[in-house]
Design a protein around this motif. Structure first.
Motif, mmCIF file in Angstrom:
data_model
loop_
_atom_site.group_PDB
_atom_site.id
_atom_site.type_symbol
_atom_site.label_atom_id
_atom_site.label_comp_id
_atom_site.label_asym_id
_atom_site.label_seq_id
_atom_site.Cartn_x
_atom_site.Cartn_y
_atom_site.Cartn_z
ATOM 1 N N GLU A 168 -43.551 68.650 -58.357
ATOM 2 C CA GLU A 168 -43.992 67.785 -59.442
ATOM 3 C C GLU A 168 -44.795 68.596 -60.444
ATOM 4 O O GLU A 168 -45.496 69.539 -60.090
ATOM 5 C CB GLU A 168 -44.820 66.627 -58.907
ATOM 6 C CG GLU A 168 -46.049 67.044 -58.107
ATOM 7 C CD GLU A 168 -46.823 65.842 -57.605
ATOM 8 O OE1 GLU A 168 -47.365 65.113 -58.455
ATOM 9 O OE2 GLU A 168 -46.866 65.634 -56.374
ATOM 10 N N HIS A 169 -44.651 68.227 -61.713
ATOM 11 C CA HIS A 169 -45.322 68.935 -62.793
ATOM 12 C C HIS A 169 -46.033 67.940 -63.690
ATOM 13 O O HIS A 169 -45.646 66.768 -63.777
ATOM 14 C CB HIS A 169 -44.324 69.748 -63.626
ATOM 15 C CG HIS A 169 -43.606 70.807 -62.855
ATOM 16 N ND1 HIS A 169 -44.203 71.978 -62.455
ATOM 17 C CD2 HIS A 169 -42.330 70.859 -62.397
ATOM 18 C CE1 HIS A 169 -43.322 72.720 -61.791
ATOM 19 N NE2 HIS A 169 -42.176 72.060 -61.745
ATOM 20 N N ASP A 170 -47.029 68.458 -64.359
ATOM 21 C CA ASP A 170 -47.685 67.688 -65.403
ATOM 22 C C ASP A 170 -46.905 67.918 -66.689
ATOM 23 O O ASP A 170 -46.584 69.050 -67.038
ATOM 24 C CB ASP A 170 -49.133 68.149 -65.553
ATOM 25 C CG ASP A 170 -49.913 67.277 -66.521
ATOM 26 O OD1 ASP A 170 -49.270 66.498 -67.245
ATOM 27 O OD2 ASP A 170 -51.146 67.379 -66.561
ATOM 28 N N GLY A 171 -46.586 66.897 -67.371
ATOM 29 C CA GLY A 171 -45.758 67.026 -68.571
ATOM 30 C C GLY A 171 -46.347 67.919 -69.642
ATOM 31 O O GLY A 171 -45.630 68.396 -70.516
ATOM 32 N N GLY A 172 -47.654 68.215 -69.591
ATOM 33 C CA GLY A 172 -48.262 69.038 -70.629
ATOM 34 C C GLY A 172 -48.523 70.462 -70.216
ATOM 35 O O GLY A 172 -49.178 71.217 -70.944
ATOM 36 N N ASP A 173 -48.037 70.878 -69.033
ATOM 37 C CA ASP A 173 -48.335 72.220 -68.534
ATOM 38 C C ASP A 173 -47.410 73.298 -69.069
ATOM 39 O O ASP A 173 -47.697 74.482 -68.928
ATOM 40 C CB ASP A 173 -48.259 72.231 -67.000
ATOM 41 C CG ASP A 173 -49.416 71.462 -66.379
ATOM 42 O OD1 ASP A 173 -50.398 71.233 -67.098
ATOM 43 O OD2 ASP A 173 -49.319 71.097 -65.203
ATOM 44 N N GLY A 174 -46.292 72.953 -69.647
ATOM 45 C CA GLY A 174 -45.311 73.958 -70.022
ATOM 46 C C GLY A 174 -44.538 74.446 -68.817
ATOM 47 O O GLY A 174 -44.545 73.826 -67.741
ATOM 48 N N ALA A 175 -43.861 75.579 -68.970
ATOM 49 C CA ALA A 175 -43.082 76.132 -67.871
ATOM 50 C C ALA A 175 -44.018 76.685 -66.801
ATOM 51 O O ALA A 175 -45.079 77.226 -67.109
ATOM 52 C CB ALA A 175 -42.150 77.226 -68.379
ATOM 53 N N PRO A 176 -43.645 76.582 -65.531
ATOM 54 C CA PRO A 176 -44.521 77.079 -64.462
ATOM 55 C C PRO A 176 -44.494 78.599 -64.365
ATOM 56 O O PRO A 176 -43.467 79.245 -64.582
ATOM 57 C CB PRO A 176 -43.933 76.440 -63.198
ATOM 58 C CG PRO A 176 -42.493 76.230 -63.521
ATOM 59 C CD PRO A 176 -42.437 75.924 -64.995
ATOM 60 N N VAL A 177 -45.645 79.192 -64.034
ATOM 61 C CA VAL A 177 -45.772 80.615 -63.730
ATOM 62 C C VAL A 177 -46.400 80.699 -62.348
ATOM 63 O O VAL A 177 -47.570 80.366 -62.164
ATOM 64 C CB VAL A 177 -46.627 81.355 -64.769
ATOM 65 C CG1 VAL A 177 -46.744 82.829 -64.400
ATOM 66 C CG2 VAL A 177 -46.041 81.195 -66.163
#
Length: 897
Positions: A316-325
């Protein structure tokens, strides 16, 4: 004669006039990457290209900042990219062992999980309430009553018809039966047998007919019950759809347009309707009897059954985080590709889709995954798992037991997840080149290499830039500011770290450590800002913590346990210099090198190599010495010496060729019988042309010999010979520079062996005159005279006396032979090579050549064999001749010495 270096050539000070600030607080932060233009361009390219296989390998020495630089660019780029998708695993109603995967926009995976959790709670409450309602109970009782009424009606019809015929329907332990009646009472069997035969037959016929009607009735009962159940099931479906339909439809509309989610929710709705009996069970406050029975039969209770409608939000991601690193610091196989966990229940391991756990490939999907290459390669099967995921473009979760077919138990096979990830590996250069050479898939999967340098040019602009870098590091670690002279001292130490006065180290790890230690020193001294003394104190403290063994070696040398001379002269003995590396600390140490020479066959023996203490590079350096001697002296005669070289009191391995010039000086001294000044130590490699070549660790080597000389007392005649090519590497300690300035110690840059031997012996090296001869009083003249004398002795030994045992392998057919360095005797003969041996005062001549044309040796096929007395010296060789001349070749030789 070579002049010693002046003090200003031994240490390059930082020009304070070029640093226009008081403390590092006056300098702005550095927002650019220093001295890594090539690597930065590669990183930008790898990030920008979107085609498969353009993953990045950042190679460079440890501490070169490759990880921080790459992370800086990735964070900046990832913040501008679209957020990665969420990934969820859900129950597969068609194939429970293959959980389905759902892809949702960022942030909606957790939303779906929570929504389905609430939906399950709502369904359980709504369904239970609906089936416990009076309305449902009345409708179901009506259906059941209707069926019961129909059954009773048919049964009553049969019963009334039988009664009219004076036949009663009676219940027996065996079921329903018919019996004749008389006057409304059932007659006994005895009374029945007293009836007339005709009456009995009539009654039996009627009973048989009623039995057929009863049998038909009983056959219809299961059908009526099935119809009843179907009607109840239809009622249940209608009630369930009435209750669950709106709840599920609301969720379906919420995910309108999301691929796969609507189909999954529709499957949930159908499954809810198909399993109403399971859904009506309760496990709150204890299981109901039905639930308990179902659990004993293998079916889960209601809570476990409702688990199938939950959602496992894998990523799951936060919609405002951008692409994951994502940086994976423990890249095991399961940490990369994910795993399926198990729970122990009743002595067995069970699992379901809720126990599927994500790997770093899943978390980095749609973004960037960073790993250390060495850690990845040391984990079993992790490298193969990563390559397969990148090659197939999907992440498949499976256990190592399944992959290797080590287990046969039934487990889950989750659907693979499409993979779009950029992988970045960090490693040393040798690891990159090793993978490129040994793994054919590596160049296809990691097409981009970012090669990080460990040094930068040291000039005025470079020092100013470095000062800003120091200021940035100080503020980042919240350290005390550095005064200008402290910054200058850090810059000078950086040049020392990279072993080059004209370069600066961009390996930030040791520089940051120095800044932190200087901050501690300043705090101990109560300074508000770090001074040059604090920096120097940090350097000295770090050396003091690590130099116990250096002090021990120096102590044992002073006590005479290790034999090193620093005064006087000796023949065939020289002080060589080596570097001992102890972790991050290195120090120089002088070693005594000795040489001995006698008559032989042109061999220079490396004793270290003979006992397997010498490495290949050291052995190469010794072999070069033989090439130098053979190419410079008595070129018209065989090289007839047997020399041995050794590092005295060396009990460990010796590697590197930096002592080859010292070994050559020692060898020349032994040949010429010229004493060498023991107050001078030597370092530098040599080539076959006699040129002295650069070596590493020149500062430590000079300081190691200097410390010994200081301990014994500087005489003013002591010093070190270094390659002239190493002068620009000098960044010596202040004590060494001050001793040179005072004339108490000297450092000589030599470019050739001739320059070095003149300093060591005090005699001119000598050059060939017009007749090609060296002057007799020079070093080269004495060496050549000695080698010529050895060659003459060898030839004379080969021809001494007429002892038949002293000659072997003589050619037949009139062909002559002669020892190496002598003219062939007789036409058509071949010049052989004599290897003299003199056990017991005898000598043997062993020839591997045979007569050329028309001649044949004593061995078949043109082969000659020779042997020496007592079994010493045996050789088998092959030879052939050419018309108009003689050409010899040897192969398969073996010697005993």
């Amino acid at each position: 004669m070579v002049d010693p270096l002046p003090p200003e050539r031994l240490f390059r000070s930082c020009d304070l006039s070029q640093l226009s600030f008081a403390t590092t607080d006056d300098l702005p932060d550095l927002d650019e990457v220093v001295a890594q233009e090539r690597a930065v361009a590669a990183v930008r390219f790898a990030i920008g290209v979107g085609h498969p296989g353009f993953n990045l390998f950042a190679l460079g020495p440890a501490g070169s900042g490759k990880q921080s630089v790459v992370r800086q660019f990735l964070d900046r780029r990832a913040a501008q990219e679209a957020p990665a998708s969420d990934w969820c695993y859900v129950y597969n109603f068609a194939q429970p062992h293959r959980p389905r995967v759902l892809r949702l926009p960022a942030g909606r995976g957790a939303e779906l999980r929570d929504t389905m959790g609430h939906l399950v709670d709502d369904l359980r409450g709504a369904i239970r309430s609906a089936f416990e309602s009076d309305e449902y109970r009345v409708q179901r009782q009506a259906i059941e009553a209707e069926v019961k009424e129909q059954q009773e009606k048919r049964f009553n019809e049969i019963q009334e018809a039988a009664k009219k015929e004076a036949i009663a329907v009676v219940r027996t332990p065996g079921g329903l039966a018919f019996a004749p009646m008389h006057d409304g009472e059932v007659i006994t069997p005895e009374e029945f047998h007293k009836l007339p035969e005709a009456e009995r037959k009539r009654i039996e016929a009627e009973i048989a007919a009623f039995q057929e009607r009863l049998q038909a009735f009983l056959h219809q009962v299961p059908q009526w019950e099935r119809e009843s159940r179907d009607r109840v099931g239809k009622l249940n479906r209608e009630v369930a759809l009435f209750v669950a339909g709106p709840l599920i439809e609301a969720v379906i509309h919420r995910y309108d347009g999301v691929d796969g989610v609507q189909g999954y929710l529709e499957a949930v709705r159908d499954d809810v309707v198909d399993h109403l009996e399971r859904l009506q069970q309760t496990d709150e406050g204890g299981e109901s009897p039905i639930a308990h029975a179902l659990q004993l039969s293998g079916a889960p209770p209601a809570a476990a059954f409702f688990r199938r409608y939950q959602v496992n939000c894998l990523v799951e991601h936060d919609g405002g985080d951008g692409a994951p690193v994502v940086y994976e610091d423990n890249p095991t196989f399961q940490n990369l590709v994910g795993r399926v966990e198990h729970m122990a229940q009743m002595g067995a391991l069970i699992t379901d889709f809720q126990l599927i756990k994500a790997g770093s490939l899943h978390r980095a999907n749609g973004g960037y995954l960073l790993m250390d290459a060495r850690q990845l390669l040391t984990q079993p099967y992790a490298w193969e798992g990563l390559k397969r995921a990148l090659r197939q473009g999907e992440a498949t979760i499976e256990s190592l037991g399944q992959m290797l077919s080590l287990v046969t138990t039934v487990s889950l096979e989750p659907e693979p997840i499409p993979l779009t990830v950029k992988v970045v590996l960090f490693g040393d250069p040798y690891l990159y080149y090793l993978l490129s050479h040994l793994d054919s898939e590596f160049p296809e999967l990691f097409k981009v290499a970012a090669d990080f340098d460990d040094r930068m040019v040291r000039n005025a602009a470079g020092e100013a830039l470095y000062a800003r870098l120091i200021a940035t590091l100080v503020r980042r670690d919240r350290l005390r500011p550095l005064e200008r002279d402290a910054v200058a001292r850090v810059i000078e130490h950086s040049a020392r770290l990279v072993e080059d006065a004209e370069r600066l180290s961009v390996r930030m790890a040791p520089v940051v450590d120095l800044l932190r230690e200087a901050d501690y020193q300043a705090g101990e001294a109560g300074h508000a800002a770090c001074t040059a003394g604090d920096v120097q104190g940090a350097i000295d403290a770090a050396i003091h913590r690590a130099d116990r063994l250096r002090a021990r070696v120096l102590e044992e040398t002073e006590r005479g346990t290790l034999l090193i001379a620093t005064t006087g002269t000796e023949v065939g003995q020289v002080n060589g210099l080596s570097v001992i590396q102890l972790g991050a600390f290195a120090f120089g140490h002088p070693s005594r090198i000795t040489a001995r020479v006698r008559l032989g066959e042109g061999e220079v023996v490396d004793i270290e190599r003979e006992v397997e203490l010498g490495g290949p590079l050291h052995s190469k350096g010794v072999l070069i010495l033989a090439g130098f001697l053979g190419g410079r002296y008595v070129t018209d005669r065989p090289l007839s010496l047997y020399a041995t070289l050794v590092f005295e009191q060396s009990y460990g391995g010796v590697e590197g060729d930096s002592a080859s010039s010292a070994e050559l000086y020692c060898l020349l001294s032994a040949l010429a019988s010229l004493p060498i000044r023991q107050g001078l130590a030597v370092t530098g490699s040599v080539n076959q042309l006699g040129q002295v070549q650069a070596i590493g660790g020149v500062n430590e080597k000079i300081e190691g010999f200097f410390d010994l000389c200081v301990a014994r007392g500087l005489s003013g005649d002591q010093g070190v010979l270094i390659p002239a090519a190493n002068v620009h590497h000098l960044m010596l300690r202040r004590a060494v520079v001050e001793a040179v300035a005072a004339g108490r110690f000297h450092i000589y840059p030599v470019a050739t062996i001739d320059e070095g031997i003149e300093l060591l012996t005090g005699l001119p090296a000598g050059a060939r005159d017009g007749d090609g001869l060296y002057p007799p009083g020079t070093v080269n003249g004495r060496v050549e005279a000695r080698l010529a004398e050895l060659a003459e002795i060898r030839v004379s030994l080969a021809h001494r006396g007429d002892d038949p045992e002293a000659e072997a392998g003589e050619a037949e057919g009139g062909g002559g032979r002669a020892g190496e360095g002598a003219l062939p005797a007789g036409g058509g003969g071949a010049a052989g090579r004599a290897r003299p041996f003199a056990p017991g005062g005898r000598s043997a001549l062993l020839s591997s050549e045979q007569a050329a044309r028309g001649s044949r040796g004593s061995a078949l096929g043109g082969r000659g064999a020779g042997s020496a007395e007592g079994g010493f010296g045996a050789q088998v060789g092959e030879g052939w001749g050419e018309a108009g001349g003689v050409r010899a070749a040897r192969s398969g030789a073996s010697w005993w010495r």
